[in-house]
Motif scaffolding. Sequence first.
Motif, mmCIF file in Angstrom:
data_model
loop_
_atom_site.group_PDB
_atom_site.id
_atom_site.type_symbol
_atom_site.label_atom_id
_atom_site.label_comp_id
_atom_site.label_asym_id
_atom_site.label_seq_id
_atom_site.Cartn_x
_atom_site.Cartn_y
_atom_site.Cartn_z
ATOM 1 N N VAL A 68 0.865 -1.184 0.000
ATOM 2 C CA VAL A 68 0.000 0.000 0.000
ATOM 3 C C VAL A 68 0.898 1.229 0.000
ATOM 4 O O VAL A 68 1.810 1.340 0.817
ATOM 5 N N TYR A 91 -9.275 -8.521 -1.007
ATOM 6 C CA TYR A 91 -8.507 -7.468 -0.345
ATOM 7 C C TYR A 91 -9.041 -6.070 -0.655
ATOM 8 O O TYR A 91 -8.796 -5.129 0.093
ATOM 9 N N THR A 151 -12.928 2.362 -3.955
ATOM 10 C CA THR A 151 -12.062 2.036 -5.085
ATOM 11 C C THR A 151 -12.515 2.803 -6.316
ATOM 12 O O THR A 151 -13.689 2.786 -6.670
ATOM 13 N N LEU A 167 -9.311 1.921 5.176
ATOM 14 C CA LEU A 167 -8.962 3.286 4.774
ATOM 15 C C LEU A 167 -10.161 4.213 4.699
ATOM 16 O O LEU A 167 -10.018 5.398 4.411
ATOM 17 N N LEU A 212 -9.338 -3.280 2.288
ATOM 18 C CA LEU A 212 -8.650 -1.992 2.218
ATOM 19 C C LEU A 212 -9.646 -0.825 2.246
ATOM 20 O O LEU A 212 -9.376 0.194 2.898
ATOM 21 N N ALA A 244 -2.710 0.306 -4.087
ATOM 22 C CA ALA A 244 -2.383 -0.973 -3.459
ATOM 23 C C ALA A 244 -2.187 -2.014 -4.541
ATOM 24 O O ALA A 244 -2.833 -1.973 -5.588
#
Length: 72
Positions: free
Chosen positions: A9, A32, A44, A40, A36, A19
Amino acid sequence: MSTRETVTVVVAPDGTVTAETHGIHGTDCLDYIAVLEDLLDATTVSSAHTADYTRARATVETTETVHDVDRL
């Protein structure tokens, strides 16, 4: 020797996060993304498959045969 599964990352100075998975084959890498995003508190924007996505997993099967032999 097996490849270790890792996620790299990178947070850029402007706050952009990228990432990349390594050693994770097939659709397993897609799991994943959600992890993530949760960690975070992010969404995405784009994604792409790495070479590991289509790379075959290496499996090794071993067989051990034990013979019971009587010795005089």
